[in-house]
Design a protein around this motif. Structure first.
Motif: not given
Length: 91
Positions: A8-11, A23-26, A53-60, A76-78
Motif C-alpha cells: 500500500w502507498l505509504v509515502e 519516489i512512491l513508497t509502498y 493506492v496499492s500494488l501486487a508485487v513480486d516478493p523478490d 500505520t499508513e498502510a
C-alpha cells in the motif's frame, strides 16, 4: 494462488538528486517490507497520471525496512490506506 504480495502507498517524496522525480513508497501491512517506484514528472500542464493506492508485487522486489520507527509509520499508513481505499483505487 498468486505469489505476489500486496503493498500500500505509504509515502511520496521528491528526489534530492534529480529534478522532477517523485519516489512512491509502498509497504506491506506490517511495515516490514517496502517497494519503491520512481516517476518522472513532466512539465506539461496536461500531464495528470493517477497513482495507484496499492500494488501486487513480486516478493523478490521488496526491500527490508530495518528502522523500527519507519516500520511503525509504514504499518500505520498502510492500514489507513487499506481501510480507506479498495486495492484498485487511484489517487
Amino acid at each position: 494462488m498468486s505469489d505476489e504480495t500486496r503493498v500500500w502507498l505509504v509515502e511520496r517524496t521528491y528526489s534530492d538528486d534529480e529534478q522532477n522525480l517523485i519516489i512512491l513508497t509502498y509497504a506491506t501491512p506490517d511495515g516490514r517490507q517496502d517497494f519503491r517506484k520512481e516517476r518522472a514528472l513532466t512539465s506539461f500542464s496536461g500531464d495528470h497520471r493517477e497513482t495507484k493506492v496499492s500494488l501486487a508485487v513480486d516478493p523478490d522486489n521488496l526491500g527490508s525496512v530495518d528502522d523500527a520507527d519507519t516500520r511503525e509509520q509504514y504499518s500505520t499508513e498502510a492500514a489507513r490506506m487499506a481501510e480507506e481505499y479498495d486495492p484498485d483505487d487511484t489517487l
